[in-house]
Design an enzyme around this catalytic site. Sequence first.
Site, PDB file in Angstrom:
ATOM      1  N   ASP A 458      40.547  26.874  39.485  1.00  0.00           N
ATOM      2  CA  ASP A 458      40.886  26.258  40.767  1.00  0.00           C
ATOM      3  C   ASP A 458      41.832  25.073  40.559  1.00  0.00           C
ATOM      4  OD1 ASP A 458      40.776  25.805  43.487  1.00  0.00           O
ATOM      5  OD2 ASP A 458      38.589  25.708  43.584  1.00  0.00           O
ATOM      6  N   ASP A 522      40.910  30.518  51.395  1.00  0.00           N
ATOM      7  CA  ASP A 522      39.536  30.043  51.580  1.00  0.00           C
ATOM      8  C   ASP A 522      38.954  30.541  52.889  1.00  0.00           C
ATOM      9  OD1 ASP A 522      38.998  28.800  49.258  1.00  0.00           O
ATOM     10  OD2 ASP A 522      39.316  26.759  49.969  1.00  0.00           O
TER      11      ASP A 522
HETATM   12  C1  DGJ Z   1      38.324  25.542  46.647  1.00  0.00           C
HETATM   13  C2  DGJ Z   1      38.268  27.039  46.492  1.00  0.00           C
HETATM   14  O1  DGJ Z   1      39.326  27.618  47.174  1.00  0.00           O
HETATM   15  C3  DGJ Z   1      36.921  27.534  46.965  1.00  0.00           C
HETATM   16  O2  DGJ Z   1      36.867  28.931  46.922  1.00  0.00           O
HETATM   17  C4  DGJ Z   1      35.855  26.931  46.116  1.00  0.00           C
HETATM   18  O3  DGJ Z   1      35.966  27.406  44.799  1.00  0.00           O
HETATM   19  C5  DGJ Z   1      35.961  25.422  46.161  1.00  0.00           C
HETATM   20  N1  DGJ Z   1      37.263  24.956  45.852  1.00  0.00           N
HETATM   21  C6  DGJ Z   1      34.977  24.802  45.199  1.00  0.00           C
HETATM   22  O4  DGJ Z   1      35.114  23.441  45.160  1.00  0.00           O
END
Ligand code: DGJ
Length: 731
Positions: A458, A522
């Site tokens: 991430d 997301d």
């Molecule tokens: C942002 C990501 O896009 C989410 O899927 C998740 O992993 C969160 N971060 C976790 O902090």
Amino acid sequence: MTKKSSGGGGGATVHLRSPSTSIVLVSHDGGMPAVGYWGVGLDDDDAGSVATLGGRPTARASLDVEAPIGLVTESGRGFAGQPGIAGHRPSGDGYAPRFRHLRVEQHRTEETDRVVWSLVDAFSDLALDVDVALCRLSDVVQVGLTLTNRGSSAYVVDRFAPSIALPPWAGELLTFSGRWTLEFQPRRQEWGPGAWVSENRRGRTSHDRIPAVLAGTSGFTETTGDVWGLTLGWSGNSRVVAERLSDGRRHLQLGELLESGEVVLAPGRSIRTPIVHGAYSPAGLATVSHRFHRFLRGRSHHPGPDRPRPVMLNTWEAVYFDHRPEILTDLASRAAEVGVERFVLDDGWFLGRNDDTSALGDWVVDPAKYPDGLRPLIDHVRSLGMEFGLWVEPEMVNPDSELFRLHPDWALHDDRYPLQLGRNQLVLDLSNSEARDHILERIDRLLTDNDIASLKWDMNRDLVQPTHDGRAGSRRQTLAVYALIDELRRRHPGVEIESCSSGGGRADFEILARTERIWTSDSNDALDRQEIQRGFSMLFPPEVMGSHIGPPVSHTTGRRHDLGIRSASAFLGHLGIEWNLLTASEAERAEIAELVALHKHHRALLHGGDWRRLDTADPAVNVMGVVAADRSEALFVYARVASSQESVPGPVRFAGLAPDRRYRITNLTLPGPVRDRGISPPAWMGMDEVVARGRLLMELGLQPPVMDPESALLLHLAAGDAEDRGGMSDD
Ligand code: DGJ
């Protein structure tokens, strides 16, 4: 085969050829080569006439010799549009170089037809290599430039980016806008006079300024019109220009955005541009996508048919930071019951990470949550026959972390200014070898000590004043991230990586050169996903498109969707579940299990065929699917994404089928209630068997039922009879 020619004063023409595409590069009077032709395949004879047929007259009130739209546009030749090179020496010299060609080398192999054009400007003391390669497997062209400082003083580079000239019938642009939870939104506009410029200064590929542009004949559709697609393989700052000049010419320029003083070439040093990837189609957008997909599928690490995409469960929206091993163990058991193959433990597992304010950088398992480490959970996951995946965000540090308390100087910022936080975190300066080695060792240790099949990598904030050694450091940081991933992959070649950046903020061809999956967004909102994935699929194939079945009420939009549309929206991609299955009913879990089994049954088709987005007259409908390369089979999701203006929807006209083959149509059952709102169903739905030729299905189409908005159909088309073979797809 290698052909060489060395420079003199004369012109040169080079013809690059793949099965369906030709690119002809032309250099007049020994200067910069320009794209003279990029289109359907030509023979060498025709290619040789490009310079003659395309030679332009001189208009009044213009320079006596028109400056070409060279692969590097030169203000030094009088090119009045966007220059492809800008820079200078401390004295101010070298601000407008003009290159002469030295050497042209063409290399033909089974895989590529490639030319490297070497040029030099003796007065600016600069050397330039222009490298253009046409991939035979995919018909995708790759363009890269290298600039070398041959002088005895430093050369400051402000801009360095290739330009691709396009013909005047490229009258419309398709680009992508977006934001967090709504990425890859296609936008169309007329290619008007002047320059359309998209500058991304976020230090990551971004949600809102994807470095890609598709230009085509006005009104191009999925299956009609000339379309040229270009995308920059780069995960940092970028600059995309679509420029139309007053003399009737136009070009696309894609490159890095360099901050002032960011690149200073010492004597003898070079800079390389990121690669621009391009695909041309004489038959609409779909073929551009197929070519990009084929290119990506041709890379050696790309997950091909021998590595079916494991159905995943991701814990993020199920438990967020609330990691309790007993709950996660139960969740893993439930996941295995519905057919999940990879269990991914998201954020929240490491030292003191109870919310997003602390702990990034401290990559050790939190003993308060996992007193015996991750092993018991991993063993449980493995005993259920699933793989284990782990979330990390290696580039980041929270001020509230052990790491920052020990090494505050490792943060990538200008320490004369107050810290600028994003999601309460800072970026680590990975050009600092101590910081990089520390992170490398930590992640390496996690992978060595635990049975981990994949990382979700991430990256959750923009770079602001990314200062390294007192100067702008975004470029170095991007290269350092690549190097870090590359080293980890070298040490752990079996570990897959998913690229995530607050969802789809880091989706580009270069990050995908070292990852196997992109977390598309997301947003698990089924409706928003329809549009996001339509845009995403223009560049990337479905097997790298992370798509999850979320909970009944979307966590990011608050909208409620039933399991049918949620499943349909996730079905075609790399399927996952991001929902606390412990709260799902037994009936829901049974339905998910059936859906997962159905996905696995069709997975080879979904992740190996040609992706299709259908053109529809009704904006309330989105139809996407996949047709097998040999056209023996297809699977489409017909989604009603809004209330239609009309009471009965129009027919679905399929695309990509073999016209003369007969297809048996099956309406596959999706979970949830049947959403047919008509008094009677369409005729074909009441029949035991429906078989129709591809031609009719593409010309007349198939009548869908009257359906509620936010519902979907899953249609499978199978060609039955061998004597009707229609051949391979031709794009
Ligand atoms: C942002 C990501 O896009 C989410 O899927 C998740 O992993 C969160 N971060 C976790 O902090």
